[in-house]
Each structure stands twice: as structure tokens, then as C-alpha cells.
Design a protein around this motif. Structure first.
Motif, PDB file in Angstrom:
ATOM      1  N   ALA A 120     -17.992  18.907  -3.845  1.00 18.22           N
ATOM      2  CA  ALA A 120     -17.131  19.715  -4.729  1.00 18.22           C
ATOM      3  C   ALA A 120     -15.682  19.204  -4.934  1.00 18.22           C
ATOM      4  O   ALA A 120     -15.163  19.106  -5.910  1.00 18.22           O
ATOM      5  N   ASN A 141     -22.772  27.879  -0.893  1.00 18.99           N
ATOM      6  CA  ASN A 141     -22.154  27.439  -2.164  1.00 18.99           C
ATOM      7  C   ASN A 141     -20.703  27.654  -2.011  1.00 18.99           C
ATOM      8  O   ASN A 141     -20.054  28.593  -1.874  1.00 18.99           O
ATOM      9  N   PRO A 142     -19.997  26.388  -2.627  1.00 19.90           N
ATOM     10  CA  PRO A 142     -18.404  26.730  -2.380  1.00 19.90           C
ATOM     11  C   PRO A 142     -18.132  27.618  -3.557  1.00 19.90           C
ATOM     12  O   PRO A 142     -18.580  27.601  -4.692  1.00 19.90           O
ATOM     13  N   ASP A 143     -17.032  28.356  -3.354  1.00 17.22           N
ATOM     14  CA  ASP A 143     -16.421  29.211  -4.211  1.00 17.22           C
ATOM     15  C   ASP A 143     -15.507  28.429  -5.195  1.00 17.22           C
ATOM     16  O   ASP A 143     -14.667  27.618  -4.861  1.00 17.22           O
ATOM     17  N   ARG A 173     -21.844  20.501   0.345  1.00 13.01           N
ATOM     18  CA  ARG A 173     -21.464  21.033  -0.836  1.00 13.01           C
ATOM     19  C   ARG A 173     -20.103  21.166  -1.151  1.00 13.01           C
ATOM     20  O   ARG A 173     -19.410  20.873  -2.288  1.00 13.01           O
TER      21      ARG A 173
END
Ligand code: TXA
Ligand code: MG
Length: 352
Positions: free
Chosen positions: A122, A2-4, A118
Motif C-alpha cells: 500500500a 489491513n493498513p489504515d 499489505r
């Protein structure tokens, strides 16, 4: 992964200001710039030392975002997007006037893709515009499949890198021109030709097979002679242990004293014939993967070329996969990496 959100926000801010950010996709790392900022796009070409005649892929986050940048989208576009996007398929379609000339190198078409990653998705959403991105390597070098590969080629020349670990596919997207019927495969890639043919229930020709390049010299501009190549010579052998051993021996025979040769070696293949030649310390081996597992070999191909180059070998030898499935993609990259001669502009590659 999951991207920060903080990382994405910062990177998107840099992109909106015209900066260049390297980011992971499911294929290889891309060097991104907002499509809205011309100076940034110009910088992509100069940083990569890429000829202006080689157009860029426009990355969008969903099919709706594609509409502004294209005209006359054929039904096939939506069919293929439905089936393969997000994913490693790039579609060449008619462009709208909104697409800057520099992106398409003056062509009436634009290449579009929705990456299956992702971080990439994003980043496009947060930036608010499509992101134009070639692979994040120096022109004609092997594409980067890790952040370290990007650093090796572009450190100090770009505004940031988002490290997402090694990429899933390891080779670039398949590029399909759907402005003609039947469509033409401009670049074999991470989605095999057979899979596309089954999906559209039609045969797809290879640009090289139908002489498309010759008739319309501009059609597949990325097909330069020497490409995807490390800084050392690459030689290919036929796809058998005996042929690989033979070729390795020949290459070793031609090397000066103290030089070594690197081999992309399939699992279980043995080079004992070469060992007998008392040359064992002059061979560096990259354990490539299982012969026949073309996806696995595709995944590690560029990493192998770059790793061997880093070991200081003067020459790399690799066996050529057959033309089936992802074997065709690996074969295409190896043939281009092994091509002699310049990678310069106007030097078109007609084979294999
Ligand atoms: O997997 C990928 O496609 C990666 C990731 C970053 O998305 N990108 C990539 O970009 O490989 P690049 O620039 O290294 O290769 C793009 C290819 C080139 O061969 C280029 O000539 C071709 O796509 N291309 C781009 N626009 C085109 C157009 N309008 N007509 C024909 N070919 C086009
Ligand atoms: Mg590239």
C-alpha cells in the motif's frame, strides 16, 4: 492486518517529500525512501552508518513497475516473479539509467523485490514511486523484526515508523543474481536455495562456494565480515546439545566474575552439565524453538540476539544448524554474527 488508509497517506506524503519511514515487510522492517529523492537516499546511508559501497534493494508493488528501472530482463525473471512474488525473493538484474547511482553503488545491476506485506505494498502504491529500503537497523546489527527493534536503533533519526507487529519470516529475503547462467545465490534468505532450484530446474551456486567474491570483489557487496551482530560477542557451537553445553562452559570459564552468558537454547535441550558447574545464575536462556524447525528458528533468531543483549549478557552462545533449507540461512547469519574483527568497508567476508 489491513493498513489504515490515513496512516498510509501520511507516510506516503512524508516519503514523497524525501523523508524516511520504517515499515514492516514479511521479512524484516525496512527503512524506506522514495527512489526519486536523492537527498533522502543519502540520508539512509548516514542514518544507518552504512558504507556507500553497499547497494540498496528497490521495492516495487508489481512486475510492471520494475520495467522502467531495468533493461534486458531475462525470461527467468518473469518465471521467478510469477512463482515467488510478492514474496521474500530479491532478484539482481541489469539496471536502466533511471536508477540513481547511489542506489546501486555504481553497479550496472539493480536488486528488485515485491514484498508480501499489505502495508509495504500500500505504501509503495500510495507513494507513486518504488521505495528503496535497506533493513531498518544500524549497519552490522541484527535486522529488526519488530517496531521496538527499529526504535532501539534509530529513534530520533527518522521521520516515522509504521508498526505492523512482528514480521512473518524474521530473516531477510533471498538475494539471487540472475544476470548469469546459472544464477548465483548472493545471500541465503527466507526462501531456501532448494526451493529455488526446484522451481528453475537448475543448480544454484553460492557466491562463497564458487569463489565469486574473490574473482569479482564487488559482486556481493553485503558480505561484510561481521554482520547481523549484537554489541556483545557471539560464539557458535556444533549443532548438538553436548556441543552447546561444552561451548557454554568454555565461554563461562573465560568470563570475568559477575558477567553472564546468554544462550539461544533449542526446546528440550538441557544444560544440566553447565548447571552442575555452579554457574546457573550466570546463564540467561532464550527459548529459541524446536531444533529442526528451521523456519521457526529463523523467525526468532534476531529477536533472540537482541533480547539477550538487552538482558545485559556479555557473551551469547548458539548452536549452528546444518546447511539444509532455512538452516543455511540461520547458519549464515550466526556465522556472520560470530565473526571477529571489523565490519568496516572493504573488509570482505569470504566464508563460511
Ligand atoms: O528482506 C529484505 O531483503 C529486507 C527488506 C527490508 O526488504 N531488506 C534488506 O536490505 O535486507 P539490506 O540493504 O539490508 O540488504 C540488501 C542486500 C545487501 O547485501 C546488498 O549488498 C545486496 O542486497 N544488494 C543490493 N543491490 C545489489 C546489487 N545490485 N548487486 C548485488 N547485491 C546487491
Ligand atoms: Mg541489512
Amino acid at each position: 492486518m489491513n493498513p489504515d488508509p490515513k496512516v498510509i497517506a501520511k507516510a506516503a506524503q512524508i516519503l514523497r517529500q524525501g523523508g524516511l519511514i520504517a515499515f514492516p515487510t514479511e521479512t524484516v522492517y525496512g527503512l524506506g525512501c522514495s527512489i526519486a529523492i536523492r537527498e533522502g537516499i543519502e540520508r539512509i546511508f548516514s542514518v544507518k552508518q552504512r558504507p556507500a559501497s553497499d547497494p540498496l534493494i528497490v521495492h516495487v508493488s508489481d512486475p510492471d513497475q520494475a520495467k522502467d528501472w531495468t533493461i534486458n530482463l531475462p525470461p527467468l525473471f518473469f518465471r521467478l516473479i510469477d512463482r515467488f512474488s510478492p514474496g521474500p525473493l530479491t532478484l539482481v538484474v541489469r539496471r536502466s539509467l533511471k536508477v540513481p547511482d547511489i542506489v546501486t553503488a555504481g553497479r550496472e545491476t539493480v536488486a528488485l523485490r515485491i514484498p508480501d506485506h499489505r502495508v509495504a505494498l500500500a505504501l509503495i502504491r500510495e507513494t507513486g514511486t518504488p521505495i528503496v529500503a535497506p533493513s531498518a537497523n544500524l549497519f552490522s546489527r541484527p535486522s529488526p523484526t519488530t517496531a521496538e527493534h527499529v526504535i532501539a536503533d534509530l529513534f530520533g533519526k527518522i521521520d516515522g515508523i509504521i508498526d505492523g507487529g512482528p514480521t512473518r519470516e524474521g530473516v531477510e529475503s533471498t538475494v539471487l543474481d540472475i544476470t548469469t547462467d546459472p544464477p548465483v545465490l548472493l545471500r541465503p534468505g527466507a526462501i531456501p536455495r532448494e526451493v529455488l532450484e526446484a522451481a528453475i530446474e537448475k543448480e544454484i551456486s553460492l557466491a562463497s562456494e564458487i569463489g565469486q567474491d574473490e574473482r569479482e570483489g564487488k559482486r556481493s557487496p553485503g558480505r561484510f565480515r561481521r554482520h547481523y551482530a549484537p554489541s556483545v560477542a557471539v560464539t557458535v557451537s556444533q549443532g548438538s546439545p553436548e556441543a552447546l553445553a561444552e561451548k557454554t562452559l568454555t565461554v563461562l570459564g573465560g568470563l570475568e566474575h559477575g558477567r553472564s552468558v546468554g544462550v539461544l537454547l533449542p526446546q528440550g535441550w538441557d544444560l544440566s552439565r553447565v548447571r552442575l558447574s555452579d554457574a546457573v545464575d550466570r546463564i540467561v536462556i532464550y527459548q529459541w524453538g524446536r531444533w529442526g524447525d528451521w523456519a521457526g528458528l529463523a523467525h526468532r533468531l534476531f529477536d533472540g540476539l537482541r533480547w539477550l543483549e538487552k538482558q545485559g549478557v556479555s557473551h551469547i552462545v548458539a548452536p549452528l544448524p546444518p546447511e539444509t533449507g532455512l538452516g543455511l540461512t540461520v547458519r549464515d547469519r550466526l556465522l556472520k554474527a560470530s565473526a571477529r574483527g571489523p565490519s568496516a568497508e572493504n573488509e570482505w567476508y569470504w566464508g563460511p
